[in-house]
Design a protein around this motif. Structure first.
Motif, short mmCIF file in Angstrom:
data_model
loop_
_atom_site.label_atom_id
_atom_site.label_comp_id
_atom_site.label_asym_id
_atom_site.label_seq_id
_atom_site.Cartn_x
_atom_site.Cartn_y
_atom_site.Cartn_z
N LEU B 127 -51.93 -33.20 -29.46
CA LEU B 127 -50.93 -34.24 -29.13
C LEU B 127 -50.91 -35.34 -30.20
O LEU B 127 -49.86 -35.69 -30.74
CB LEU B 127 -51.25 -34.88 -27.78
CG LEU B 127 -50.65 -34.27 -26.52
CD1 LEU B 127 -51.21 -34.95 -25.29
CD2 LEU B 127 -49.13 -34.37 -26.51
N GLY B 128 -52.12 -35.85 -30.51
CA GLY B 128 -52.23 -36.93 -31.49
C GLY B 128 -51.82 -36.46 -32.88
O GLY B 128 -51.13 -37.18 -33.61
N GLY B 129 -52.24 -35.24 -33.24
CA GLY B 129 -51.90 -34.69 -34.56
C GLY B 129 -50.40 -34.52 -34.72
O GLY B 129 -49.82 -34.86 -35.76
N GLY B 130 -49.74 -33.98 -33.66
CA GLY B 130 -48.29 -33.78 -33.71
C GLY B 130 -47.55 -35.10 -33.88
O GLY B 130 -46.63 -35.21 -34.70
N ALA B 131 -47.97 -36.11 -33.11
CA ALA B 131 -47.33 -37.43 -33.20
C ALA B 131 -47.59 -38.05 -34.58
O ALA B 131 -46.67 -38.58 -35.22
CB ALA B 131 -47.86 -38.34 -32.10
N ALA B 132 -48.85 -37.95 -35.06
CA ALA B 132 -49.20 -38.55 -36.36
C ALA B 132 -48.46 -37.86 -37.50
O ALA B 132 -48.03 -38.52 -38.46
CB ALA B 132 -50.71 -38.45 -36.58
#
Lengths: 194, 190
Positions: B127-132
């Motif tokens: 989730l964090g990687g996709g958003a970042a």
């Protein structure tokens, strides 16, 4: 898609932007050949399905069907690459999988409705060969510039000439310089004709 | 890698614009509304989570990694069908979600999902990687747009105007960004 001489030129520049993920990924002859040949298979499959579907299928459904055909084509091609060269598959699978979602392939998935659309779609099918050749030439050129030699097998050459060219930054700079060279050649040819 | 490390990685060394060559369209100046950016980031986080989990836990155990593009295409059609439903239920919201660069958006979402999915397996990291990844991409697009705007005031040679100068600028940004790589960030953030 734009038509006419100016429209065609802008469409060509748009396609260059659309093709840039594959041009940036093609950092050697080996990678260029893999990406170029898979692009040709996927582009041809997508464009052929879009051409063969009846207009009554509807634009949205036709586009989805053609894109799905492209995704299936890339899956089968990637499986073949995995059988022939498992290391290349591990190295490049993410870059291979992006092929059906590049702008030239998505453009080819548009269902032609009128006769003019069909002519443009047929042209696009032929353009795919040019795009694939551009990817292979880019891979070969970058390897030659980066190492001063062309390798025929992994792990490639050990010499170094301009190592920047094997990096994405080098690819973007090379695309920019090549595009500028083409622009000046075209402008020169037009000036001579006038 | 921590979420801060992931964010820095996708902002610099692993930026989608410079690592994947995902150049923005001709008419994109990188100055879209905050609403568009929020929708784009949320869509990327969701796409990365779904694709990453499907890739790791459904395709890889069966040796079917090659089927990832088919799965993404089917998810894409699902999202399209949802948008059609939104169009029927709330036409004004559909107008806000509409994007004329939808091909490029699709490509960026897929690249973000693949770049994240091949590195991480935990749902929070996905989730964090996709958003970042998309935030880093939007920042780089803004940066490139500002450079192009500034270059319009400079005496650029005729043959370099337009796409050539965009690619050259992106190449120079890539050169600067690639200096901040994973090993440096791992040292700082673990």
């Amino acid at each position: 898609m734009a038509h006419g001489s100016d429209g065609g030129r802008f469409a060509a520049w748009g396609m260059l932007v659309g093709l840039s993920p594959l041009l940036v990924s093609a950092d050697s002859l080996r990678m260029g050949l893999a990406l170029g040949s898979i692009f040709l298979v996927v582009h041809s499959a997508t464009a052929a399905v879009a051409l063969l579907l009846p207009a009554s299928f509807g634009k949205a459904r036709g586009f989805q069907f053609a894109l799905l055909a492209g995704a299936v084509a890339v899956s089968l091609s990637a499986s073949l690459v995995r059988l022939l060269d498992p290391f290349l598959f591990e190295l490049a699978s993410a870059r291979l999988f992006i092929v059906p979602f590049t702008i030239p392939v998505m453009g080819a998935a548009a269902l032609p409705v009128t006769m003019a659309d069909r002519e443009v779609a047929l042209e696009r099918l032929i353009h795919g060969v040019g795009y694939a050749a551009a990817i292979i030439i880019m891979g070969t050129g970058r390897e030659l510039l980066a190492s001063g030699a062309i390798s025929r097998g992994f792990p490639g050459t050990t010499t170094a000439l301009l190592p920047l060219m094997s990096q994405p930054a080098g690819a973007l700079i090379l695309i920019g310089l090549t595009a500028a060279a083409f622009k000046s050649i075209i402008a020169g040819a037009k000036g001579q004709r006038a | 890698m921590s979420i801060i490390g992931i964010s820095f990685y996708f902002a610099f060394g692993g930026n989608l614009l410079v690592q994947w060559g995902l150049m923005p369209g001709n008419d994109v100046k990188g100055r879209g509304s905050a609403w568009h950016a929020l929708v784009f980031v949320s869509a990327s986080a969701l796409a990365s989570l779904v694709i990453g989990l499907v890739y790791r836990y459904a395709l890889t155990p069966w040796g079917l990694e090659s089927m990832a593009p088919v799965v993404f295409a089917l998810l894409l059609f699902g999202a399209f069908a949802s948008l059609q439903l939104v169009r029927t239920l709330a036409p004004s919201l559909h107008e806000a979600l509409a994007d004329k660069n939808s091909f490029q958006v699709t490509l960026v979402l897929y690249a973000a999902a693949m770049a994240t999915g091949e590195r991480f397996s935990s749902p929070w990291h996905l989730l964090g990687g996709g958003a970042a990844a998309v935030l880093g991409y939007l920042a780089a697009v803004c940066f490139l747009g500002a450079i192009i705007e500034r270059l319009e005031l400079e005496p650029v040679p005729e043959s370099f105007k337009g796409e050539p100068i965009r690619f050259l600028s992106a190449g120079l940004i890539a050169l600067a960004f690639s200096g901040v790589d994973t090993s440096l960030l791992t040292g700082f953030f673990g």
